[in-house]
Design an enzyme around this catalytic site. Structure first.
Site, PDB file in Angstrom:
ATOM      1  N   ASP A  13       0.679  -1.193   0.041  1.00  0.00           N
ATOM      2  CA  ASP A  13       0.010   0.116   0.033  1.00  0.00           C
ATOM      3  C   ASP A  13       1.033   1.171  -0.053  1.00  0.00           C
ATOM      4  OD1 ASP A  13      -2.172   1.817   0.555  1.00  0.00           O
ATOM      5  OD2 ASP A  13      -3.521   0.032   0.950  1.00  0.00           O
ATOM      6  N   HIS A  34       2.100   1.926  -3.236  1.00  0.00           N
ATOM      7  CA  HIS A  34       1.302   2.822  -3.854  1.00  0.00           C
ATOM      8  C   HIS A  34       1.878   4.295  -3.833  1.00  0.00           C
ATOM      9  CE1 HIS A  34      -2.572   0.271  -3.303  1.00  0.00           C
ATOM     10  NE2 HIS A  34      -1.625  -0.320  -3.882  1.00  0.00           N
TER      11      HIS A  34
END
Ligand SMILES: *[C@@H]1O[C@H](CO)[C@@H](O)[C@H](O)[C@H]1NC(C)=O
Ligand SMILES: *[C@@H]1O[C@H](CO)[C@@H](O)[C@H](O)[C@H]1NC(C)=O
Ligand SMILES: *[C@@H]1O[C@H](CO)[C@@H](O)[C@H](O)[C@H]1NC(C)=O
Ligand SMILES: *[C@@H]1O[C@H](CO)[C@@H](O)[C@H](O)[C@H]1NC(C)=O
Ligand SMILES: *[C@@H]1O[C@H](CO)[C@@H](O)[C@H](O)[C@H]1NC(C)=O
Ligand SMILES: *[C@@H]1O[C@H](CO)[C@@H](O)[C@H](O)[C@H]1NC(C)=O
Ligand SMILES: *[C@@H]1O[C@H](CO)[C@@H](O)[C@H](O)[C@H]1NC(C)=O
Ligand SMILES: *[C@@H]1O[C@H](CO)[C@@H](O)[C@H](O)[C@H]1NC(C)=O
Length: 396
Positions: A218, A241
């Site tokens: 993430d 991310h």
């Protein structure tokens, strides 16, 4: 010559003597470095004693070896004005999710803390990730799992040389802290592990993250509301991310984000590079301002530069939402080069009601890895262009 037994006896009888000689060794509290014996109580008691000692510079020693550790709460305020934890070994988390309330290693209400490596904290998240329902379309089974390390109401702290592995949820959370340095840390989790954000910072001021390597499933670093004066430098992100401010503008109690620099960083194969995301239909006006993103290398990043004020992760948001009430201003993107994996290398989509002000693009060179040229989108923003900016679309 005292026998080894009488030495052990002295250690047993006079632990305070050991404290005044600075070190509190968890093995003297019964911790066993075999990776199997439950050493939670030993670590917890070592903290209580170190925290209670009035000597300056008490250090909890966690020697080499692996220690099985359940949830631990390192809570102050402490009498010792200056506590250190020397993590030389590895802490292994227990897998049973029912034990956690809710996190693994927590630090609270401490002024003056020095946590240093080169040891590891292995959250052993594999089994928990399989139970994470947050990626299902209806998110009905989206629970939060234990984070590896949580710092809340901690001031004047340094965290360095630690490796955080496979957290069940976020790896490091910094909440309501002041003057924190995170230096030379490594965060690793598989690129497909859910919600394993590297470092989440919110409600904090004067935070520096430097010389660190973060690869997760993430966000590399995510920045929540009420963050003031955060510097990130010399960080390599990927997989994951990227670095994100937000999401912001969803809840009524949120405060501004002011003063953030991201410099000398590299993104490798991440979904975004640097991104600001805000929700539509927000309950209150909020500002995000005074941000500098500079000297950043993007390798194969889907969207290297992104402002998304229509943030809607589920992609099923109704189309008639009120525009975001987050005002973004004074944002510089300087000297950002490399490659994008998506065609749109720059996507700056600001709010219809509160257009972005004072956005600067200075010396940008982003090339699309696929066929054709990279493009750029700019909505509700008129960026100031300096030097050569490629893709050029936002210049007109
Ligand atoms: C804190 O303790 C460390 C050793 O653990 C020492 O080097 C340092 O000088 C101490 N700092 C203060 C402010 O006392
Ligand atoms: C941090 O340490 C400095 C210097 O020791 C001290 O003056 C200050 O009060 C501390 N900050 C906080 C927020 O406790
Ligand atoms: C910040 O914290 C460090 C300890 O990590 C301390 O040495 C320094 O004095 C603090 N700075 C301020 C301005 O409080
Ligand atoms: C961040 O960088 C700015 C500008 O270089 C500096 O003034 C500020 O003190 C730094 N803050 C932290 C927390 O490192
Ligand atoms: C970026 O790196 C250069 C060269 O290594 C260094 O001089 C500069 O201080 C760094 N900038 C920041 C904000 O750390
Ligand atoms: C730019 O960042 C890289 C690390 O990505 C660093 O090696 C270089 O020295 C930096 N240059 C400047 C001028 O800050
Ligand atoms: C970037 O990621 C790729 C794929 O994960 C990896 O093979 C490569 O070594 C990474 N490069 C750097 C500079 O980290
Ligand atoms: C700009 O980026 C290039 C390539 O990463 C680097 O060599 C140069 O030092 C950077 N300059 C500044 C001022 O950051």
């Amino acid at each position: 010559m005292p026998s080894i037994h009488s030495l052990a006896f002295i250690f047993f009888l006079f632990p305070l003597f050991i404290f005044s000689s600075l070190a509190v060794d968890i093995k003297n509290y019964g911790a066993v470095p075999d990776g199997e014996t439950d050493s939670t109580e030993a670590l917890q008691k070592a903290w209580t004693d170190a925290c209670e000692t009035e000597n300056d510079g008490a250090t909890i020693e966690i020697p080499e070896g692996s220690y099985l550790i359940g949830p631990v709460m390192f809570k102050g305020p402490c009498k010792s004005p200056n506590l250190s934890i020397h993590l030389a070994g590895a802490l292994l988390a227990k897998e049973d999710l029912n034990l956690y309330k809710p996190n693994w290693i927590e630090f609270q209400y401490i002024n003056g803390l020095n946590l240093y490596g080169p040891g590891k904290m292995d959250g052993r998240g594999g089994a928990a990730w399989a139970k994470n329902g947050c990626r299902q379309t209806d998110k009905s089974d989206c629970k939060t799992f234990p984070m590896n390390m949580v710092f809340s109401f901690v001031n004047n702290a340094s965290i360095s040389g630690i490796t955080s592995i496979d957290s069940k949820y976020f790896h490091v959370m910094v909440f309501s802290c002041k003057n924190i340095t995170i230096d030379s840390v490594t965060v690793t989790a598989p690129g497909d592990s859910p919600n394993t954000d590297g470092i989440h910072i919110a409600g904090s001021e004067n935070v520096l993250v430097q010389s660190s390597t973060i690869g997760t499933g993430d966000d590399c670093i995510s920045v929540g509301d009420n963050t003031v004066n955060l510097n990130v430098t010399g960080v390599t992100c990927g997989p994951g991310h990227g670095i994100s401010i937000g999401s912001l503008g969803r809840y009524p109690n949120e405060q501004d984000v002011v003063g953030l620099t991201v410099k000398n960083c590299t993104f490798n194969g991440t979904l975004n590079g640097v991104r600001i995301k805000t929700w539509q239909n927000g309950p209150k006006y909020l500002e995000v301002r005074d941000l500098v993103f500079e000297n950043i290398t993007m390798n194969d990043v889907d969207t290297p530069i992104a402002i998304d004020q229509k943030y809607c992760p589920s992609r099923t948001c109704p189309s008639n939402l009120k525009p975001s009430r987050v005002k973004i201003s004074n944002v510089q993107f300087n000297n950002i080069t490399g490659t994008s994996a998506g065609k749109t290398a720059i996507s700056i989509v600001c709010s219809d009601s509160f257009p972005c002000d004072d956005v600067q693009l200075d010396n940008i060179d982003l090339r699309y890895n696929g066929p054709g040229e990279a493009d750029a989108t700019c909505i509700n923003v008129k960026p100031k262009i300096i030097g050569t900016v490629n893709p050029v679309d936002c210049a007109s």
